[in-house]
Design an enzyme around this catalytic site. Structure first.
Site, short mmCIF file in Angstrom:
data_model
loop_
_atom_site.label_atom_id
_atom_site.label_comp_id
_atom_site.label_asym_id
_atom_site.label_seq_id
_atom_site.Cartn_x
_atom_site.Cartn_y
_atom_site.Cartn_z
N TRP A 1 -6.53 -6.13 0.72
CA TRP A 1 -6.57 -7.40 1.46
C TRP A 1 -7.10 -8.54 0.60
O TRP A 1 -6.80 -9.70 0.86
CB TRP A 1 -7.41 -7.25 2.73
N TRP B 1 -6.76 1.38 -2.13
CA TRP B 1 -5.83 0.26 -2.05
C TRP B 1 -5.07 0.11 -3.36
O TRP B 1 -5.60 0.39 -4.44
CB TRP B 1 -6.60 -1.05 -1.84
N GLU C 1 -10.97 -19.33 21.33
CA GLU C 1 -10.56 -19.44 19.93
C GLU C 1 -11.59 -20.23 19.11
O GLU C 1 -11.85 -19.92 17.94
CB GLU C 1 -9.18 -20.10 19.83
#
Length: 473
Positions: free
Chosen positions: A360, A305, A274
């Site tokens: 997004w 979008w 991570e």
């Protein structure tokens, strides 16, 4: 090196004294050290929650420096003009700082370094915000890595510099330059009443960050693989807010994780992965800075979008009132704590970009406003991963079903009950705190009826797939 003339250490996203290469180098010169933070236009453009959290971090750094008999000098204005003024006031011989990697900071710092050196001032930048400088990791053919797994394989056995200790003392100048007052900056003003709620959940400053890391390594890292996806449990390190502001370094986290791995705590390897995922985001931002503002994959520029940020379904998403419990619980956790469990981030991002087919960039901007652990590289990469438009992204055909995800990761409903008050006869404080943290203009109360989902999840998934296929994906 003149031991009588001070060195300015310009703090930015490195609000710590330990493992601080620029500070260590300044102290090694035996010259007086003047610690400075500049509120320049890049700081002023921060979203409400990141700016508030920055103020908390600066206050902690001020206190830490005061314990050593030093000061944090606060100034406002364009960074170059401010540094030139400080150089004139103090007679300082140099300015040291830790590198940043977003394109605006790079452009600013490059210009400053050139301008200062042209005037005979020593200007030095140091690493520390990432473990591996972005230009130091390349594929066998010499290019950037575009996929995480090969990137991980490339760096996992590399040597990571051992963390440096904090200097025991700082040499003070004969006279301290004037400083502005942190309270006068009102960095938390845009948070309004939410600041008092979020403050209960923040762990601010270097000491708190180091304690948090030690506790995680001692108590939680062994079970990290099993627990990190359970949003109702304390299964993650919680260090994102500290890493974002450099209250702890990735080097400190890496070496702690490596020690745990060598002690047989199997979950430590995934924790290390991570940390490298964060590195991957920074390398992508360095090599392809357009990831911050546009689709990383150009083909996605053809995708239609929805871009209406004021659409009722987007507003419901923002308010945690979609009727989709996993998404709503995650958004409410955000307003109360300033952070969101990583599994929740995937769910709310997938729901917005796929079920609602909303760009997004709208979600990215909302997180930029609301996250106390906001990080430009990780935020951009995370949103593009969820939307499918980024490098190594979630495939377009992977559309998370929030209900089945909830059944898998919160089967007894602990997470939902913690954050959604409606329908509970005696909701917990966490769920009620949501109503204290959100804008009053939302006019929401715990007595409201919880909404039914506005969109069927299966139908929403199919709509997304049809839209992608019609665009040639």
């Amino acid at each position: 090196m003149n031991e009588q003339r001070p060195i300015i250490v310009w703090f930015r996203r490195d609000l710590r004294l330990s493992d601080h290469a620029a500070l260590t180098a300044a102290c090694a010169s035996n010259a007086p050290v003047i610690a400075v933070f500049i509120r320049d236009p890049l700081v002023d453009r921060l979203g409400a929650a990141p700016k508030w959290r920055l103020g908390q971090g600066l206050a902690a750094l001020e206190s830490r420096l005061a314990e050593m008999g030093a000061k944090l000098i606060l100034r406002s204005g364009p960074a170059l003009d401010t540094l030139l003024a400080l150089l004139a006031e103090t007679g300082a011989q140099g300015v040291y700082w830790s590198r940043l990697y977003d394109p605006e900071s790079v452009a600013r710092d490059t210009d400053i370094k050139a301008q200062l050196r042209a005037q005979g001032v020593e200007a030095r930048s140091f690493g520390g915000h990432v473990m591996f400088e972005p230009w130091s990791v390349q594929t066998k053919t010499g290019g950037m890595y575009k996929v995480y797994t090969p990137f991980w394989r490339s760096v996992k056995d590399r040597s990571v510099d051992a963390p440096r200790s904090a200097p025991p003392t700082l040499c003070a100048p004969e006279t301290w330059p004037q400083s502005e007052r942190l309270a006068d900056w009102h960095l938390g003003a845009a948070m309004r009443r939410g600041a008092l709620i979020v403050a209960r959940h923040a762990q601010v400053g270097e000491s708190a960050a180091l304690d948090r890391l030690a506790e995680f390594i001692e108590d939680d890292v062994a079970d990290y693989v099993q627990m990190r996806d359970i949003p109702s449990k304390r299964g993650t390190s919680g260090l994102s807010e500290n890493l974002a502001l450099g209250e702890i370094s990735p080097h400190q986290c890496w070496h702690a994780g490596m020690r745990a791995l060598h002690e047989g705590k199997a979950g430590a390897e995934v924790f290390l992965k991570e940390l490298v995922w964060r590195e991957f985001a920074y390398h992508l931002m360095h090599h392809s800075p357009h990831i911050l503002t546009s689709n990383w994959k150009p083909d996605w520029d053809k995708f239609a979008w929805y871009t209406d940020a004021a659409h009722p379904e987007v507003i419901a998403w923002q308010q945690g009132r979609t009727g989709v419990k996993f998404a709503d619980a995650a958004m409410r956790e955000l307003y109360v704590t300033g952070k969101m469990h990583n599994r929740g981030r995937m769910i709310v991002a997938s729901y917005l970009s796929k079920h609602l087919l909303t760009h997004w960039r709208i979600g990215q901007a909302w997180f930029e406003e609301c996250l106390t652990d906001w990080d430009p590289a990780s935020n951009a990469m995370g949103w593009q991963w969820a939307a499918g438009s980024g490098p190594d992204a979630s495939p377009y055909f992977r559309v998370f079903n929030p209900d089945t995800q909830l059944d898998k990761f919160d089967p007894k409903g602990f997470y939902v009950k913690r954050w959604i008050a409606e329908g509970q006869s005696d909701p917990p404080e966490t769920a009620l705190s949501y109503y204290e943290a959100i804008p009053e203009s939302w006019n929401l109360t715990a007595r409201d009826i919880y909404p039914s989902p506005a969109r069927d999840l299966a139908a929403g998934r199919q709509r997304a797939l049809d839209a992608y296929q019609n665009r040639g994906f």
